[in-house]
Design a protein around this motif. Structure first.
Motif, PDB file in Angstrom:
ATOM      1  N   LYS A   1       0.822  -1.205   0.000  1.00  0.00           N
ATOM      2  CA  LYS A   1       0.000   0.000   0.000  1.00  0.00           C
ATOM      3  C   LYS A   1       0.860   1.260   0.000  1.00  0.00           C
ATOM      4  O   LYS A   1       0.472   2.284  -0.538  1.00  0.00           O
ATOM      5  CB  LYS A   1      -0.930   0.013   1.229  1.00  0.00           C
ATOM      6  N   THR A   2       2.052   1.170   0.624  1.00  0.00           N
ATOM      7  CA  THR A   2       2.865   2.378   0.788  1.00  0.00           C
ATOM      8  C   THR A   2       3.234   3.009  -0.547  1.00  0.00           C
ATOM      9  O   THR A   2       3.145   4.231  -0.716  1.00  0.00           O
ATOM     10  CB  THR A   2       4.147   2.052   1.577  1.00  0.00           C
ATOM     11  N   ILE A   3       3.623   2.180  -1.501  1.00  0.00           N
ATOM     12  CA  ILE A   3       4.047   2.757  -2.779  1.00  0.00           C
ATOM     13  C   ILE A   3       2.856   3.409  -3.492  1.00  0.00           C
ATOM     14  O   ILE A   3       2.998   4.446  -4.147  1.00  0.00           O
ATOM     15  CB  ILE A   3       4.728   1.685  -3.679  1.00  0.00           C
TER      16      ILE A   3
ATOM     17  N   GLN B   1       9.087   4.857  10.237  1.00  0.00           N
ATOM     18  CA  GLN B   1       9.374   3.946   9.134  1.00  0.00           C
ATOM     19  C   GLN B   1       8.816   4.474   7.815  1.00  0.00           C
ATOM     20  O   GLN B   1       9.478   4.410   6.784  1.00  0.00           O
ATOM     21  CB  GLN B   1       8.754   2.599   9.473  1.00  0.00           C
ATOM     22  N   HIS B   2       7.612   5.017   7.859  1.00  0.00           N
ATOM     23  CA  HIS B   2       7.036   5.596   6.641  1.00  0.00           C
ATOM     24  C   HIS B   2       7.839   6.802   6.182  1.00  0.00           C
ATOM     25  O   HIS B   2       8.036   7.006   4.988  1.00  0.00           O
ATOM     26  CB  HIS B   2       5.591   6.021   6.884  1.00  0.00           C
ATOM     27  N   HIS B   3       8.287   7.584   7.148  1.00  0.00           N
ATOM     28  CA  HIS B   3       9.105   8.738   6.794  1.00  0.00           C
ATOM     29  C   HIS B   3      10.345   8.279   6.047  1.00  0.00           C
ATOM     30  O   HIS B   3      10.706   8.820   4.999  1.00  0.00           O
ATOM     31  CB  HIS B   3       9.493   9.527   8.050  1.00  0.00           C
TER      32      HIS B   3
ATOM     33  N   VAL C   1       1.663  -3.624  13.526  1.00  0.00           N
ATOM     34  CA  VAL C   1       1.364  -2.941  12.265  1.00  0.00           C
ATOM     35  C   VAL C   1       2.609  -2.408  11.578  1.00  0.00           C
ATOM     36  O   VAL C   1       3.516  -1.878  12.210  1.00  0.00           O
ATOM     37  CB  VAL C   1       0.385  -1.749  12.454  1.00  0.00           C
ATOM     38  N   GLY C   2       2.619  -2.593  10.279  1.00  0.00           N
ATOM     39  CA  GLY C   2       3.514  -1.832   9.426  1.00  0.00           C
ATOM     40  C   GLY C   2       4.968  -2.245   9.340  1.00  0.00           C
ATOM     41  O   GLY C   2       5.600  -2.055   8.319  1.00  0.00           O
ATOM     42  N   LEU C   3       5.539  -2.799  10.405  1.00  0.00           N
ATOM     43  CA  LEU C   3       6.977  -3.028  10.422  1.00  0.00           C
ATOM     44  C   LEU C   3       7.408  -3.854   9.211  1.00  0.00           C
ATOM     45  O   LEU C   3       6.807  -4.863   8.888  1.00  0.00           O
ATOM     46  CB  LEU C   3       7.354  -3.762  11.714  1.00  0.00           C
TER      47      LEU C   3
ATOM     48  N   ILE D   1      -4.245   8.494   5.349  1.00  0.00           N
ATOM     49  CA  ILE D   1      -4.298   7.968   6.711  1.00  0.00           C
ATOM     50  C   ILE D   1      -4.070   6.468   6.665  1.00  0.00           C
ATOM     51  O   ILE D   1      -4.856   5.733   6.054  1.00  0.00           O
ATOM     52  CB  ILE D   1      -5.654   8.297   7.381  1.00  0.00           C
ATOM     53  N   ASP D   2      -2.966   6.025   7.262  1.00  0.00           N
ATOM     54  CA  ASP D   2      -2.623   4.606   7.250  1.00  0.00           C
ATOM     55  C   ASP D   2      -3.263   3.935   8.457  1.00  0.00           C
ATOM     56  O   ASP D   2      -3.379   4.543   9.513  1.00  0.00           O
ATOM     57  CB  ASP D   2      -1.099   4.446   7.301  1.00  0.00           C
ATOM     58  N   GLU D   3      -3.628   2.681   8.304  1.00  0.00           N
ATOM     59  CA  GLU D   3      -4.273   1.936   9.395  1.00  0.00           C
ATOM     60  C   GLU D   3      -5.404   2.782   9.969  1.00  0.00           C
ATOM     61  O   GLU D   3      -5.483   3.036  11.161  1.00  0.00           O
ATOM     62  CB  GLU D   3      -3.257   1.608  10.498  1.00  0.00           C
ATOM     63  N   GLN D   4      -6.312   3.192   9.085  1.00  0.00           N
ATOM     64  CA  GLN D   4      -7.288   4.207   9.452  1.00  0.00           C
ATOM     65  C   GLN D   4      -8.173   3.814  10.625  1.00  0.00           C
ATOM     66  O   GLN D   4      -8.693   4.659  11.330  1.00  0.00           O
ATOM     67  CB  GLN D   4      -8.123   4.604   8.249  1.00  0.00           C
TER      68      GLN D   4
HETATM   69 MG    MG Z   1       1.626  -0.560   5.661  1.00  0.00          MG
END
Ligand code: MG
Ligand code: ADP
Length: 679
Positions: A295-297, A325-327, A545-547, A388-391
């Motif tokens: 999703k990030t890309i 991490q997103h940064h 989440v996310g890692l 908004i991630d993991e909304q």
């Molecule tokens: Mg993610």
């Protein structure tokens, strides 16, 4: 009724006649045609009319459990009766009185038949639903079903529900829609639910299939869909402030950003987003994709489109770790074209002030952050797109705060908790949904095993072999420390698990992270793990989440019975992000039937959508997204996914209704809608 009972009812939320009217029966007893005792036969529930004789309490070995036995007697004979946990009946029942008993007749243990745990009402004068279909109400706090039946009957006798006077029961659904679907008016529906007629179809009533039920289900879903549509209109607020150019040159720029070829699903979703951005109205779109679907890309490309058009972007994550991490990844993808700042609670004040100033001046083009982004002090020069991630970790109000920092900005909300179709429509209404239903190439499904804790030794020996062969592993523990609350012994604590892992992996570098340690320390451990200096990371669910550490291929989840299905799936999503075969072992203690089912499903499939549907079936919708998904509306009568067809009709009708209203009527309606579902 007396003040004590009134108080008890009020404590359970029933203070007005209206409350009582909407406290609906959940079951109906068919008491038409009482049987003579001599006609009794084992089978379905039946009604008998007779005197109660020979009632006596029976001692049982369990103190919390008592029995009353006796007989119901009429002119044709007598039938044994047994009641559970109603010892007071012995004192209350008057031998001379006639009673109406309703309940199942079953074969008795010692031969013959008996009436089991029947409801019991005095036949003369007291019996409210003597020869009819009797409603059974859910208990309200300390007021039981029998008392509620009497109260409801007495109160509603004075209310002309079916009379359709607007003062009695204002109709909420336009007549035209009731006609379209062949549904009765609200008052009539409520009346027939509380006072089913002599010819009522009990099976339909008990199956929620009566016209009255359908009316309430539809009405409830229609209100919900109208409220959701209104909210969405309010958030969009009108045409977009600035039209974007989405042309060949932008597409060339975007094509240069991903370091890998996009999957088919990613390409499709990016096109859906670009079409929204090119349109006349602000985009409000939900992007759902299983963990690791990339999703990030997609978000990065959407942001790049806004930035290329001269606007600023905001990217929100629920935790600092994730924001950092997103940064880092957005800086890798977009950093040489735009200035990107990180805003979290832990930046030193002076530094945070400087970053905010850069955002306000427009020098910084993209802000990545946590809840810190909502703060009033955060201003944008020209916010064009908020992601908004993991909304589901955020509330509706918070989303509103972010949106108000721009002039009708676009909104992309992302979630890795796939929402079953039926719930998406209840939670989000008409919000368009994009789905990443394909994983990046080279991924193979994580091999999952659920094993009893007694096989831990063997599992840790395999883990050691994998680490020795150069793999990296997560070991997850459910709690930071022993709380004693759960009786302890089966529950692994982080410290305990860490000690165990250090022993099993002696000679290899191990680190531990949890939510209560200093962010800098945690960051150091995670960085060391990502770099391969630490080979096993012992962690609580902070890693849920996310890692993203593609080299990690092993995961051991301790006390796996303590986690929900969705959470297990999220955790497992931390591995299998690279090319190697990933393995997840769920070690569990003693299992309840439900926990066993969860772990069986978990081991059997890695498909997040399937897991979400099965989770829904196991838990029921109210609970699906956990308590954090506060926004899911509580439905009184409607149930999902069963009432899917009504949901779709309600959605379409809501759309049609709002399209017909002019600006003024719409505004008035919007003011009225205060509470409704999330998105
Ligand atoms: Mg993610
Ligand atoms: P999620 O949807 O869970 O947020 P991420 O965006 O974190 O997933 O992506 C997971 C991993 O897959 C990351 O390491 C990312 O770089 C990688 N990835 C994403 N898309 C692709 C792709 N098309 N090809 C190869 N790797 C990809």
């Amino acid at each position: 009724m007396g003040p004590a009972r009134a108080q008890r009812l009020a404590a359970a939320g029933l203070s007005t006649i209206r409350d009582l009217i909407f406290h609906l029966p959940f079951r109906y007893e068919d008491r038409r045609g009482a049987l003579a005792v001599s006609e009794a036969a084992a089978g379905a529930a039946a009604t008998f009319r007779g005197r109660l004789v020979g009632l006596r309490r029976i001692r049982t070995r369990r103190r919390s459990f008592s029995l009353v036995r006796g007989f119901v007697e009429d002119a044709s004979g007598r039938l044994p009766v047994v009641w559970f946990n109603r010892p007071y009946l012995v004192d209350q029942a008057a031998e001379a009185e006639e009673y109406l008993l309703h309940g199942p007749v079953r074969p008795a243990k010692g031969g013959g038949i008996e009436l089991v745990n029947p409801s019991c009402e005095r036949a003369e004068g007291g019996a409210v639903h003597g020869d009819r279909v009797a409603p059974v109400y859910p208990a309200a706090g300390k007021v039981g079903p029998a008392a509620l039946r009497r109260i409801a009957a007495a109160v509603l006798a004075g209310v002309d529900l079916a009379g359709q006077s607007p003062e009695t029961m204002p109709e909420t659904v336009p007549e035209e829609l009731l006609e379209r679907h062949g549904l009765p008016p609200l008052g009539e529906a409520l009346d027939s639910l509380h006072r089913p007629g002599a010819d009522a179809d009990v099976e339909a009533l008990n199956g929620r299939r009566s016209p009255a039920h359908q009316r309430l289900i539809y009405g409830e879903l229609l209100e919900l869909q109208v409220a959701l549509a209104l909210r969405r209109r309010r958030e969009e607020g009108g045409p977009r402030a600035r039209r974007y150019r989405i042309g060949a040159s932008l597409r060339r720029t975007l094509a240069g950003i991903p370091p890998f070829p996009l999957t088919g699903a990613q390409k499709r979703v990016v096109e859906e987003i670009l079409a929204d951005l090119a349109g006349p109205h602000p985009m409000h779109r939900l992007l759902q994709g299983d963990v690791g679907s990339g999703k990030t890309i997609v978000a990065a490309l959407a942001l790049a489109a806004a930035l290329e058009n001269g606007d600023q972007g905001a990217f929100m994550a629920p935790t600092e770790l994730l924001a950092e991490q997103h940064h880092a990844s957005l800086a890798r993808l977009l950093g040489d074209r735009y200035r990107i700042v990180l805003l979290t609670g832990s930046a030193a004040d002076a530094e945070a002030g400087r970053r905010r100033a850069e955002l306000a001046s427009g020098e910084a083009r993209l802000a990545v952050g946590t809840h810190a982004l909502f703060q009033e002090a955060v201003e944008f020069q020209r916010l064009g797109l908020a992601v908004i991630d993991e909304q589901h970790r955020f509330g509706v109000d918070q989303r509103g705060l972010l949106l108000r920092k721009g002039e009708r900005p676009d909104l992309l909300v992302m979630t890795a908790t796939p929402i079953p179709r039926s719930l998406a429509l209840t939670a989000y209404g008409d919000l368009p949904v994009s789905t990443l239903d394909e994983l990046p190439p080279g991924r193979s499904a994580v091999r999952t095993e659920a094993l009893p804790a007694s096989r831990r030794g063997e599992v840790y020996r395999r883990l050691r072999q994998a680490i020795a062969a150069g793999e990296r592993a997560y070991v997850v523990a459910p709690l930071i420390e022993e709380t004693g609350m759960s009786g302890g012994r089966d529950v692994a604590s982080l410290a305990e698990v860490e000690a165990r892992v250090r022993e099993a992996l002696a000679g290899f570098p191990v680190a531990a992270v949890h939510g209560r340690m200093l962010a800098a320390e945690r960051e150091r451990a995670l960085r060391a793990f990502a770099a391969g200096e630490v080979r096993a990371l012992v962690a609580t669910t902070v890693i849920e989440v996310g890692l993203d550490v593609p080299e990690a291929t092993w995961m051991v989840i301790e006390s796996a019975e303590r986690f929900g299905l969705a959470q297990l799936h999220q955790l497992r999503g931390r591995v299998g992000r690279g090319r190697g075969q990933a393995i997840c072992v769920a070690l569990h203690g003693r299992l309840t039937a439900l926990a066993r089912q969860r772990l069986e499903i978990f081991a059997a499939t890695t498909d997040g959508f399937e897991i979400a549907e099965r989770d829904l079936a196991l838990r029921g919708p109210g609970d699906l997204l956990g308590t954090r998904q506060a926004g899911l509306p509580s439905l009184r009568v409607a149930r999902l996914p069963e009432d899917w067809d009504w949901l779709v009709r309600a959605r379409d009708d809501a759309r049609e209704l709002l399209a017909r209203l002019d600006g003024e009527a719409l505004g008035a309606l919007q003011d009225k809608v205060t509470a409704c579902a999330s998105y």
